[in-house]
Design a protein around this motif. Sequence first.
Motif, PDB file in Angstrom:
ATOM      1  N   PHE A   1       0.745  -1.186   0.145  1.00  0.00           N
ATOM      2  CA  PHE A   1      -0.008   0.048  -0.013  1.00  0.00           C
ATOM      3  C   PHE A   1       0.732   1.139  -0.074  1.00  0.00           C
ATOM      4  N   GLY A   2       0.451   2.362  -0.245  1.00  0.00           N
ATOM      5  CA  GLY A   2       1.158   3.652  -0.248  1.00  0.00           C
ATOM      6  C   GLY A   2       1.381   4.096   0.949  1.00  0.00           C
ATOM      7  N   ILE A   3       2.809   4.166   1.361  1.00  0.00           N
ATOM      8  CA  ILE A   3       3.334   4.366   2.620  1.00  0.00           C
ATOM      9  C   ILE A   3       2.873   5.777   3.103  1.00  0.00           C
ATOM     10  N   GLU A   4       2.584   6.648   2.259  1.00  0.00           N
ATOM     11  CA  GLU A   4       2.261   8.075   2.590  1.00  0.00           C
ATOM     12  C   GLU A   4       2.987   8.587   3.635  1.00  0.00           C
ATOM     13  N   SER A   5       2.345   9.065   4.566  1.00  0.00           N
ATOM     14  CA  SER A   5       3.210   9.887   5.623  1.00  0.00           C
ATOM     15  C   SER A   5       3.932   9.126   6.503  1.00  0.00           C
ATOM     16  N   VAL A   6       3.866   7.789   6.570  1.00  0.00           N
ATOM     17  CA  VAL A   6       4.929   6.846   7.315  1.00  0.00           C
ATOM     18  C   VAL A   6       6.233   7.348   7.009  1.00  0.00           C
ATOM     19  N   SER A   7       6.486   7.492   5.565  1.00  0.00           N
ATOM     20  CA  SER A   7       7.624   7.957   4.858  1.00  0.00           C
ATOM     21  C   SER A   7       8.552   8.993   5.645  1.00  0.00           C
ATOM     22  N   LYS A   8       7.576   9.861   6.554  1.00  0.00           N
ATOM     23  CA  LYS A   8       8.007  11.121   7.050  1.00  0.00           C
ATOM     24  C   LYS A   8       9.081  10.686   8.072  1.00  0.00           C
ATOM     25  N   VAL A   9       8.994   9.403   8.631  1.00  0.00           N
ATOM     26  CA  VAL A   9       9.646   8.965   9.869  1.00  0.00           C
ATOM     27  C   VAL A   9      11.136   8.618   9.107  1.00  0.00           C
ATOM     28  N   PRO A  10      11.210   7.650   8.099  1.00  0.00           N
ATOM     29  CA  PRO A  10      12.530   7.375   7.628  1.00  0.00           C
ATOM     30  C   PRO A  10      13.433   8.464   7.314  1.00  0.00           C
ATOM     31  N   THR A  11      12.795   9.484   6.655  1.00  0.00           N
ATOM     32  CA  THR A  11      13.388  10.466   6.023  1.00  0.00           C
ATOM     33  C   THR A  11      13.940  11.578   7.203  1.00  0.00           C
ATOM     34  N   ALA A  12      13.225  11.696   8.129  1.00  0.00           N
ATOM     35  CA  ALA A  12      13.553  12.471   9.359  1.00  0.00           C
ATOM     36  C   ALA A  12      15.000  11.898   9.858  1.00  0.00           C
ATOM     37  N   ILE A  13      14.768  10.484   9.995  1.00  0.00           N
ATOM     38  CA  ILE A  13      15.870   9.687  10.473  1.00  0.00           C
ATOM     39  C   ILE A  13      17.111   9.930   9.680  1.00  0.00           C
ATOM     40  N   LEU A  14      16.927  10.005   8.263  1.00  0.00           N
ATOM     41  CA  LEU A  14      18.065   9.935   7.461  1.00  0.00           C
ATOM     42  C   LEU A  14      18.701  11.458   7.600  1.00  0.00           C
ATOM     43  N   ALA A  15      17.834  12.496   7.791  1.00  0.00           N
ATOM     44  CA  ALA A  15      18.177  13.915   7.957  1.00  0.00           C
ATOM     45  C   ALA A  15      18.901  14.009   9.311  1.00  0.00           C
ATOM     46  N   MET A  16      18.615  13.253  10.330  1.00  0.00           N
ATOM     47  CA  MET A  16      19.409  13.310  11.575  1.00  0.00           C
ATOM     48  C   MET A  16      20.763  12.410  11.567  1.00  0.00           C
ATOM     49  N   ILE A  17      20.653  11.428  10.608  1.00  0.00           N
ATOM     50  CA  ILE A  17      21.766  10.655  10.265  1.00  0.00           C
ATOM     51  C   ILE A  17      22.921  11.940   9.548  1.00  0.00           C
ATOM     52  N   GLN A  18      22.543  12.406   8.754  1.00  0.00           N
ATOM     53  CA  GLN A  18      23.181  13.350   8.098  1.00  0.00           C
ATOM     54  C   GLN A  18      23.620  14.833   8.479  1.00  0.00           C
ATOM     55  N   HIS A  19      22.727  15.058   9.417  1.00  0.00           N
ATOM     56  CA  HIS A  19      23.056  16.396   9.953  1.00  0.00           C
ATOM     57  C   HIS A  19      22.662  16.709  11.461  1.00  0.00           C
ATOM     58  N   THR A  20      22.765  15.588  12.038  1.00  0.00           N
ATOM     59  CA  THR A  20      22.666  15.299  13.597  1.00  0.00           C
ATOM     60  C   THR A  20      21.277  15.748  13.863  1.00  0.00           C
TER      61      THR A  20
ATOM     62  N   ARG B   1      17.413   3.809  -0.097  1.00  0.00           N
ATOM     63  CA  ARG B   1      18.443   3.117   0.621  1.00  0.00           C
ATOM     64  C   ARG B   1      18.100   2.983   1.862  1.00  0.00           C
ATOM     65  N   ASN B   2      18.066   4.270   2.784  1.00  0.00           N
ATOM     66  CA  ASN B   2      17.618   4.124   4.174  1.00  0.00           C
ATOM     67  C   ASN B   2      16.423   3.282   4.568  1.00  0.00           C
ATOM     68  N   ILE B   3      15.563   3.488   3.585  1.00  0.00           N
ATOM     69  CA  ILE B   3      13.996   2.763   4.144  1.00  0.00           C
ATOM     70  C   ILE B   3      14.302   1.130   3.797  1.00  0.00           C
TER      71      ILE B   3
ATOM     72  N   LYS C   1      22.112  -5.332  10.939  1.00  0.00           N
ATOM     73  CA  LYS C   1      22.678  -4.210  10.617  1.00  0.00           C
ATOM     74  C   LYS C   1      22.507  -3.086  11.499  1.00  0.00           C
ATOM     75  N   GLN C   2      23.381  -2.329  11.940  1.00  0.00           N
ATOM     76  CA  GLN C   2      23.262  -1.004  12.692  1.00  0.00           C
ATOM     77  C   GLN C   2      22.878   0.175  11.812  1.00  0.00           C
ATOM     78  N   VAL C   3      21.723   0.622  11.526  1.00  0.00           N
ATOM     79  CA  VAL C   3      21.129   1.576  10.511  1.00  0.00           C
ATOM     80  C   VAL C   3      21.625   2.983  10.983  1.00  0.00           C
ATOM     81  N   PHE C   4      21.250   3.214  12.353  1.00  0.00           N
ATOM     82  CA  PHE C   4      21.582   4.627  12.796  1.00  0.00           C
ATOM     83  C   PHE C   4      22.474   4.687  14.333  1.00  0.00           C
ATOM     84  N   ASP C   5      22.591   5.927  14.511  1.00  0.00           N
ATOM     85  CA  ASP C   5      23.174   5.901  16.064  1.00  0.00           C
ATOM     86  C   ASP C   5      22.233   5.724  16.982  1.00  0.00           C
ATOM     87  N   PRO C   6      22.480   4.971  17.815  1.00  0.00           N
ATOM     88  CA  PRO C   6      21.516   4.822  19.013  1.00  0.00           C
ATOM     89  C   PRO C   6      20.865   6.268  19.707  1.00  0.00           C
TER      90      PRO C   6
END
Length: 325
Positions: free
Chosen positions: A65-84, A145-147, A227-232
């Motif tokens: 199904f369409g992930i829609e706004s649940v996708s906001k979570v992984p991209t927020a995580i990716l922004a935190m990985i890249q920018h703290t 890739r992050n998702i 796999k450790q995907v992001f910092d704890p």
Amino acid sequence: MHRTITISQIRQAAQEAYEESKNISGGANANYIPYLANVDSGLFGLSLTLVDGTSFNFGDTAYRFGIESVSKVPTAILAMIQHTPQGVLREIGADATGLPFNSIFAILLENDHPSTPLVNAGAISACSMIAPQGDAAEKWNEITRNITELCGSSPVLIEELYESETATNFNNRAISWLLKNYNRIYDEVDMSLDLYTRQCSLGITSAQLAVMGATIANHGLNPVTGKQVFDPEISPKITTMIASVGFYQHTGDWLYTSGIPAKTGVGGGVMGVMPGLFGIAAFAPPLDDAGNSVKAQAAIKKFMQKLDLNIFSGDTVTISSDGKE
Ligand code: GLN
């Protein structure tokens, strides 16, 4: 209080929650995106992944199904990985809006701030932050890739949904240009909006979302792939955001009645995170007035109630493998 729950008690609670929610009616498919209006409204699935990697699936848990706004979570995580996490707080914010997901008023009220990456404004801003700047194809690779790492398997773009959303996303265009006016878009505007629209159009299963929830619950370590995907340190930050705005204007009611931080999407998906214990996800297309799946909410609440679990209980819960099948 310290409590021990067995894996077979968890499996049974999930199965009962699924069975008891199956015939719940009410709500309607999202109709402002034509593709979503036509999805079979009888689909329903409930998935659970524990932090040891054990998974349980009931119903339509392999339907994409369409992930829609649940996708906001992984991209927020990716922004935190890249920018703290501090960088995301500075550039976007971490505040609840108390308003609908697509509110323009919220941007004006928050002194030009997008508030949080978990509403449309902040999510478009988050897409604009993703490195490498100016390279749409590489940014998209990073997002998917992050998702994939969070879920342990890839999402698949639903082309028809992407076209349907692109043809109708006038409100999101207004949000993007308003944010540009306030210097809250950190890359090309139309490209940032397009990345957001595309990530919302990814097809995902409830089984995949349960693994993503479990990865967040497990301090960034995907319990299925190892796999450790992001910092704890990112886990409590993203879980705070999910808890404070995951259900938009109904977030307080949700947390009060369910006891678990969760994020919804208008595709009918809900992903819950129980820190240190499990990720849970449910999917059913009919939504309430805030755009949250009626049946998915019922199933997750029933599951939590059956095991008497609540993130605020103060209980330390151990899951024992006794009774594992
Ligand atoms: N793509 C949808 C939108 O931007 C997502 C909204 C949602 O799932 N709440 O309107």
